[in-house]
Motif scaffolding. Sequence first.
Motif, short mmCIF file in Angstrom:
data_model
loop_
_atom_site.label_atom_id
_atom_site.label_comp_id
_atom_site.label_asym_id
_atom_site.label_seq_id
_atom_site.Cartn_x
_atom_site.Cartn_y
_atom_site.Cartn_z
N SER A 242 0.82 -1.21 0.00
CA SER A 242 0.00 0.00 0.00
C SER A 242 0.85 1.26 0.00
O SER A 242 0.38 2.33 -0.41
N SER A 243 2.09 1.16 0.43
CA SER A 243 2.96 2.34 0.45
C SER A 243 3.84 2.46 -0.79
O SER A 243 4.40 3.53 -1.06
N THR A 244 3.97 1.38 -1.57
CA THR A 244 4.86 1.41 -2.74
C THR A 244 4.12 1.31 -4.06
O THR A 244 4.71 1.59 -5.11
N ASN A 245 2.85 0.92 -4.05
CA ASN A 245 2.07 0.86 -5.28
C ASN A 245 1.29 2.16 -5.42
O ASN A 245 0.38 2.43 -4.63
N PRO A 246 1.61 3.01 -6.41
CA PRO A 246 0.94 4.31 -6.52
C PRO A 246 -0.57 4.21 -6.66
O PRO A 246 -1.29 5.14 -6.27
N ALA A 247 -1.07 3.11 -7.22
CA ALA A 247 -2.52 2.96 -7.38
C ALA A 247 -3.23 2.83 -6.04
O ALA A 247 -4.44 3.02 -5.94
N LEU A 248 -2.47 2.52 -4.98
CA LEU A 248 -3.05 2.28 -3.66
C LEU A 248 -2.76 3.41 -2.69
O LEU A 248 -2.65 3.21 -1.48
N SER A 249 -2.66 4.61 -3.20
CA SER A 249 -2.26 5.75 -2.37
C SER A 249 -3.36 6.24 -1.44
O SER A 249 -3.09 6.94 -0.47
N SER A 250 -4.61 5.90 -1.71
CA SER A 250 -5.71 6.37 -0.87
C SER A 250 -5.63 5.77 0.53
O SER A 250 -5.24 4.61 0.69
N PRO A 251 -6.04 6.52 1.54
CA PRO A 251 -6.06 5.97 2.90
C PRO A 251 -6.93 4.71 3.04
O PRO A 251 -6.71 3.91 3.93
N TYR A 252 -7.91 4.55 2.17
CA TYR A 252 -8.78 3.37 2.25
C TYR A 252 -8.02 2.07 2.02
O TYR A 252 -8.51 1.00 2.40
N PHE A 253 -6.85 2.13 1.39
CA PHE A 253 -6.08 0.91 1.12
C PHE A 253 -5.11 0.56 2.25
O PHE A 253 -4.48 -0.49 2.20
N ARG A 254 -5.00 1.41 3.25
CA ARG A 254 -4.07 1.15 4.34
C ARG A 254 -4.56 -0.02 5.21
O ARG A 254 -5.76 -0.19 5.44
N TRP A 255 -3.63 -0.78 5.73
CA TRP A 255 -3.96 -1.83 6.68
C TRP A 255 -4.70 -1.25 7.88
O TRP A 255 -5.62 -1.86 8.42
N ASP A 256 -4.32 -0.05 8.29
CA ASP A 256 -4.94 0.58 9.46
C ASP A 256 -6.44 0.74 9.26
O ASP A 256 -7.22 0.51 10.18
N TYR A 257 -6.84 1.16 8.05
CA TYR A 257 -8.28 1.31 7.77
C TYR A 257 -8.98 -0.04 7.93
O TYR A 257 -10.02 -0.14 8.59
N THR A 258 -8.41 -1.09 7.34
CA THR A 258 -9.05 -2.41 7.42
C THR A 258 -9.08 -2.92 8.85
O THR A 258 -10.10 -3.46 9.30
N GLU A 259 -7.98 -2.77 9.58
CA GLU A 259 -7.92 -3.27 10.95
C GLU A 259 -9.00 -2.63 11.81
O GLU A 259 -9.68 -3.31 12.59
N ILE A 260 -9.17 -1.31 11.67
CA ILE A 260 -10.17 -0.60 12.47
C ILE A 260 -11.58 -0.92 11.99
O ILE A 260 -12.47 -1.23 12.79
N ALA A 261 -11.79 -0.87 10.68
CA ALA A 261 -13.14 -1.09 10.14
C ALA A 261 -13.63 -2.51 10.40
O ALA A 261 -14.82 -2.73 10.62
N ALA A 262 -12.72 -3.48 10.39
CA ALA A 262 -13.13 -4.87 10.58
C ALA A 262 -13.69 -5.12 11.98
O ALA A 262 -14.43 -6.08 12.19
N ARG A 263 -13.34 -4.27 12.93
CA ARG A 263 -13.88 -4.43 14.28
C ARG A 263 -15.34 -3.99 14.36
O ARG A 263 -16.06 -4.36 15.28
N VAL A 264 -15.75 -3.15 13.41
CA VAL A 264 -17.04 -2.48 13.50
C VAL A 264 -18.03 -2.97 12.46
O VAL A 264 -19.23 -3.09 12.74
#
Length: 386
Positions: A27-49
Amino acid sequence: MTDELLVEIVKAEALDAAAVALWRTWSSTNPALSSPYFRWDYTEIAARVCPGAAVAVFRRGGQIVGFFPHQRRGGSVQPLGAPMNDYHGVIAPVGSDITLEDVARLVKGRRLNVPGWIGAGETGEERGTVQVELPAGGYDGWYAERRQAYGKYFKDKERARRSLAAELGETQVRRNVRDPLLLDHLIDLKAAQYRRSGLHDIFACGWTRDLLHALMMDQRPDFGASLAVMTAGDKRVAIEFSLHAGDHYHFWFPAYEPTLARCSPGILLSMDTMRLAGAEGVRVFDFGFEGETYKKYFVNARRTVREAVVMQPGLSAALNDAAAAVLGAAGGRGEAIRASLRRRWSTIEACEASPAGRLRGAAAAARSAVAKLASRKKTPARVAHA
């Protein structure tokens, strides 16, 4: 075959440290994945909810080659956090050949519904999202460039700021605000707006509200969500909730004081947010899907995404065809209702985790579509005068 693409569906918390490290690297090296939605942090937090949250882990030859965070609603699969997730796709290295169609086939839902797919795929239609990319001169360079191109528009905003200050007092903006009560206030404003517009209230289901709170309160060094607030004198005139990671900032949920619309407080807040965040190193500000008129005066970059519903063959497709035929049989009014329901169904389905909730949402959407159609029929045609 060693190169066969295989999938394992797991809970986010089941991913080990090595898998999470891959995710962070890609997510940090693929330019296509630059949005915050692609971060592991987003998934980790969202998956709890998010109800029905899971991660598809793709492998070839025993090696992980991609991840797709998602949620299930009955037989439907959507991106994790839908309908609020603006960008989604496979988290994978540059050059990945995992397609939208591959994902739909392997996750085994009756349908995969994606409004903003990034990556390989041919199903569906292209849509555009728009961004501001700050030049070497930062915010000041961007503003000088925009003011030269659209002088009348930005002079009007300068007058609006002076008018706001003259009426209420000097404007001030606070960033990185994490106030749960203020976020609830913003959510209530957005919910009321959805209801006035006859749209599905995405916050009525509860978990969507919880997701914004969870993202805001879980502060991390290079990822987060927060409020920006503009006041004029002692009066709060605009609020915006945004998601940010690295040098990317995604404007998400804005609201402003409607009695001050003539002073454009929401637009002024976005400009001040760009100025302040740009001074802290943010370089890309994402305004989401194109459409609103004001965006054309701001943006200098564009991304192409895909909006698609990938259906599995068989009973599910047959049932959808049958439902369309029933609505179409109602004649012209049925066709109009069908078009309205089709646009709203993906939102309802994503929000409502239970069949009963989806049924209530669909019924409300049908009533709204009928009411709008009846209102249009009662409105007399305008007569042109020479």
